[in-house]
Each structure stands twice: as structure tokens, then as C-alpha cells.
Design a protein around this motif. Structure first.
Motif, short mmCIF file in Angstrom:
data_model
loop_
_atom_site.label_atom_id
_atom_site.label_comp_id
_atom_site.label_asym_id
_atom_site.label_seq_id
_atom_site.Cartn_x
_atom_site.Cartn_y
_atom_site.Cartn_z
N UNK A 394 1.06 -1.31 0.41
CA UNK A 394 -0.16 0.13 -0.10
C UNK A 394 0.76 1.75 -0.14
N UNK A 395 1.97 0.97 0.23
CA UNK A 395 2.73 2.86 0.30
C UNK A 395 4.47 2.44 -0.45
N UNK A 396 4.78 2.89 -1.13
CA UNK A 396 6.24 3.06 -1.50
C UNK A 396 6.72 4.36 -0.96
N UNK A 397 7.42 4.68 -0.72
CA UNK A 397 7.52 5.69 0.23
C UNK A 397 6.73 7.32 0.25
N UNK A 398 6.82 8.17 -1.60
CA UNK A 398 5.52 8.60 -1.04
C UNK A 398 4.44 8.65 -2.07
N UNK A 399 3.76 7.75 -2.23
CA UNK A 399 3.03 6.47 -3.39
C UNK A 399 2.41 6.06 -2.21
N UNK A 412 -1.21 7.07 -5.47
CA UNK A 412 -1.94 7.95 -5.23
C UNK A 412 0.06 8.94 -4.78
N UNK A 413 0.31 10.20 -5.39
CA UNK A 413 1.77 10.66 -5.89
C UNK A 413 1.78 11.57 -4.53
N UNK A 414 2.45 11.56 -3.84
CA UNK A 414 2.29 12.77 -3.03
C UNK A 414 3.12 14.16 -2.85
N UNK A 415 2.78 15.06 -3.50
CA UNK A 415 3.40 15.93 -3.84
C UNK A 415 3.99 17.62 -2.47
N UNK A 416 4.91 17.89 -2.08
CA UNK A 416 4.58 17.95 -0.92
C UNK A 416 5.40 20.47 -1.73
N UNK A 417 4.15 20.62 -0.32
CA UNK A 417 4.10 22.70 -1.20
C UNK A 417 5.41 22.66 -1.85
#
Length: 479
Positions: A394-399, A412-417
């Protein structure tokens, strides 16, 4: 004059000390490690429906909104409570109870709240009908400590809970009623004969059986009113987990740090459940932290479990630092909430986000604007959130990865502000992709995938990146 002076002092005390109180309060409600699945088919069906919704709003609103202080807890004599030492405890309580006479939310607009929640992409609501302080936001017949017995009583929407529930039902929300099991205003719980040492009832129930039985009747009758007089209710969200049968107190509960009385604070939950589910078939009951048949889903507070959980659960967290209204909220960014929602859902949970209307009865512009920003992202990417379930990897780093009931998978790829969207995104083939394409949800763009030993690589062309508007997180769909 004394009340006026004490009121000013109390407000100043709480404004100065409230950040510390809210920070301490974050650690007061844990989650139980034991889960007992429901067996009633109607409850099972509603629980599955609730697990599809993923995102809800919890609303704390009561007399504590008038000074903008922590809800209820300043009444409680525990070491972590920070009150002005020059004000006698009795006087402080009298001032707090007296806020009832000042609470006059003349701009009360539940439609504004429901519109903001709808714009945020929320799907269910939990409204605080009564917090620990005992002030009722509905027209209970069991006490006059209520919104319908005060300066707001002659207003057409004085029976606040009714109009909140109606407004959210009109927008097809699942309806939850928060109700505090302890009641610090009731003489059947905090008896004036004794001091109020802490959050627990302040007399020995074994020696005062009549008084506790009256409290059980009082609690039953109030919940019965909510179940019979306020339309369709989907969730009974019961707070105050220290009010529980003594036999349910285990070493896990003792490790939480609150004092455990020698007597049982049993309010007969089986009787309450029978009544409530007869009135509201399939009702979800959330007897928080009290493991057993009446905790249909778990509710970690202001935290996310470290690992994925295979039981129904909900992270209840605040949009700002406070559950209720506070003049100087320390708000979470839209980016932060989207990332939190993503992590919660990928770990199998739902996010219940807390807001507090003003003393006049409106959500602030800051609340509304941030909620709209979250909803804008969900309008584009909600397929990766709503109706999904967990995947093993369910997770790999920011994905983070989810899947829907039709077998579609999402990354879902998280992008920091402040960070740019990368031109490539990769993850391990532990989360495999069939074929050589994935779809970027925003714009429904097909993107090519390359595969190496142990790795999936998605390339996002510059032209595609330039057109992405929802930059807090990007979502790929694949099989």
C-alpha cells in the motif's frame, strides 16, 4: 459584576493556556487493540456503506464557542489542565456554566456548514449533540441545560441538532450523532456533595446505587430522544470511554494514564443498543475505546496508525489545532489534509475532519476556503479515494496505493508544498501494472510505462505536467 470580571479573566486564561490544553488533549483518547465484528446483517451492510464514504466532518459546537476555549475540559480537575490559580475552582465552574446565558448564535446557518462539507467532498457528518460539559445542542426534556433554554430559545431554529441533521440529509450525507456518556453538569454524575477530582463520576457507585441508576435512566432517555425524535440516524458516536463496565478495563486501558475508579461506570450499553437499533435499524454504534460489540469501528484521535489496519477505523482529526471555535486557529494546509486523507485511506481508514463554528453560528471563511481546496482535489481524483479498499502493498515512499471494488488500482503520488511534479514516478513491481500504460486521472491522460527488473517507471511529459492544476497529489489509474 463578579461574573463579568471572572468571565474576562476566564477568557484571558483560556486564550493564554489553550494551545497547551489542546496539545495535551490530543493524547487523551487512544484506540483499543481488540475488535469484535458486528453480526447483524443490517449493521454489516451499513458499515460497508460507511467504509465507502471515506471522508466526513465532525462539528464541535457548544457554550465553549463563546470564549473560544477548549471544549469542556477546563472544568475537569486533572494535572494537565491549566487554569488561572487566582480564580477559585468553584467560581470558574459557575462562570463556565453561566456561558449558557451568553450563547446566542443568531447567525446559525446549518446550510452553510453542509454546503462547505459538500464542497469539500465529505460524505458523512458527526454533530456534537452534547459534550462532557453536559450542555445539550438539542431540545432534551431531561434537563434545562440546553440551547433551547436560553437567549436563543425563541429563534425558529433553536432546536439546533434537528436543523443540522436536516441540512446534511438534504445533501445526502450519512448522519452521525456525537453524544458524551459522562455529563459533568448532571448531579447524577458530578454530585455537589463531593469535590470533582477528575473526569470520572465523583462518588462511589457501590454506596450510591440509586444515584447511578438515575444517571443510567438520564442517559438512556437522552439517547432515546435522539433516536426517536430527530429523523434517520446512521451513527451513534459515543465519547467518554472511561464510562464503561469495570470488566472491560484491561492493562491497555490502564496504560493510558487516566485514573480508573474501583467501581464500574456501567450504563447498560446492551439496553441502549436494543432501544437505539429498534428505532434506527442498522445503526452503527461507536462506543469509543470500549472494545466489544458496540465499537463497530475504531477511532484513533489526532493520529494515524503506523501500519495498515484490517478492521474498520476512522482517524478523527482537526482542521486547525482545536476541535471547537478558536479565534487564532493554527490551520492545516490543504496539502496536509489531502496527504493525510490519502494515507488514512491507503491504510484502510476514513478521515473525520473537525471544525468548530463561531459563537454566532457560522463556519469561518478560512474553514470554508480550505474545505473547498480539499474538494477541488477530490473532484478530480476522488476515484482513488471513494469506495476503495486496501491493497497488500500500500505504500512506497511518497506513493500510496488503493483499489476499487471493480479491481481498478490507483497510485497516489504525494507532492510536498512548493515542490514541482517530477517528470518520472517509479515504484516497485511489488505493485505490478498490467500492460504498458497508466492513466493520469486529471485530464484522463494515458501515460507510457516502462519496466525494469523490479521497477515500474511512469513518464509524465512536460506538456502534461504543465496542465496539471491539482498539484498536491497526482493519481494514476491502472490494472
Amino acid at each position: 459584576m463578579k461574573r463579568k470580571i471572572l468571565g474576562i479573566v476566564g477568557v484571558l486564561v483560556m486564550v493564554m493556556g489553550t494551545q497547551r490544553l489542546f496539545a495535551q488533549h490530543d493524547n487523551l483518547h487512544r484506540q483499543s487493540s481488540v475488535y469484535e465484528a458486528p453480526t447483524d446483517p443490517a449493521v454489516i451492510a451499513k458499515l460497508d456503506n460507511w467504509q465507502d464514504l471515506k471522508f466526513g466532518m465532525i462539528i464541535h459546537w457548544g457554550v465553549y464557542a463563546v470564549p473560544g476555549m477548549i471544549e469542556s475540559w477546563a472544568l475537569c480537575s486533572e494535572d494537565w489542565i491549566n487554569r488561572d490559580s487566582t480564580v477559585a475552582y468553584h467560581d470558574f465552574k459557575e462562570w463556565y456554566w453561566g456561558l449558557k446565558d451568553e450563547f446566542n448564535p443568531v447567525d446559525f446557518d446549518p446550510g452553510q456548514w453542509a454546503d462547505a462539507a459538500d464542497a469539500a467532498g465529505m460524505k458523512y457528518v458527526v454533530f456534537t449533540t452534547k459534550h462532557h460539559d453536559g450542555f445539550n445542542m438539542f431540545d432534551t426534556q431531561q434537563t434545562d441545560y440546553k440551547i433551547t433554554d436560553g437567549p436563543f430559545s425563541d429563534q425558529p431554529k433553536a432546536n439546533v441538532a434537528k436543523y443540522v441533521f436536516d441540512a446534511f440529509r438534504e445533501r445526502d450525507f450519512m448522519i452521525g450523532a456525537y453524544f458524551s456518556k459522562p455529563d459533568w453538569h448532571s448531579q447524577y454524575y458530578w454530585w455537589d456533595k463531593y469535590a470533582t477530582a477528575d473526569r470520572n463520576n465523583n462518588y462511589d457507585i457501590r454506596k450510591n446505587e440509586w444515584r447511578w441508576n438515575k444517571f443510567k435512566e438520564f442517559t438512556f432517555d437522552q439517547i432515546s430522544e435522539l433516536m426517536h425524535d430527530y429523523g434517520s440516524i446512521d451513527i451513534l458516536w459515543l465519547d467518554g470511554g472511561w464510562v464503561r463496565p469495570l470488566e472491560t478495563v484491561n492493562e491497555e486501558v490502564r496504560s493510558w494514564g487516566a485514573r480508573i475508579p474501583e467501581w464500574s461506570q456501567d450504563i447498560d450499553m446492551p439496553k441502549i443498543a436494543r432501544m437505539a437499533r429498534k428505532a434506527q435499524p442498522g445503526l452503527l454504534m461507536v462506543d469509543r475505546t470500549v472494545h466489544g460489540p458496540y465499537e463497530n469501528y475504531q477511532t484513533p484521535e489526532q493520529s494515524i496508525p503506523e501500519e495498515q489496519m484490517d478492521v474498520p477505523w476512522e482517524a478523527c482529526m482537526t482542521l486547525g489545532h482545536a476541535w471547537g471555535y478558536h479565534e487564532h486557529q493554527n490551520y492545516k494546509s490543504v496539502n496536509k489534509v489531502i496527504h493525510t486523507l490519502t494515507e488514512v485511506v491507503a491504510k484502510g481508514g476514513s478521515l473525520l475532519l473537525g471544525v468548530g463554528p463561531t459563537p454566532k453560528g457560522l463556519l469561518t471563511d478560512e474553514d470554508v476556503n480550505r474545505l473547498k481546496g480539499i474538494g477541488d482535489w477530490l473532484d478530480v481524483n476522488g476515484a482513488a479515494i471513494y469506495g476503495t479498499r486496501t491493497v497488500d502493498y500500500y505504500q512506497e515512499d511518497n506513493v500510496y496505493f488503493t483499489k476499487d471494488k471493480q479491481g481498478n488500482k490507483y497510485a497516489i503520488v504525494l507532492i510536498e508544498e512548493g515542490m514541482e511534479i517530477p517528470n518520472t514516478v517509479s515504484w516497485s513491481t511489488d505493485q505490478a501494472v498490467d500492460g504498458n500504460k497508466v492513466t493520469l486521472l486529471e485530464g484522463n491522460k494515458a501515460l507510457r510505462v516502462s519496466k525494469t527488473v523490479g521497477q515500474v517507471i511512469v513518464t509524465i511529459p512536460e506538456k502534461v505536467r504543465a496542465n496539471i492544476q491539482q498539484k498536491d497529489a497526482i493519481v494514476f489509474a491502472f490494472k
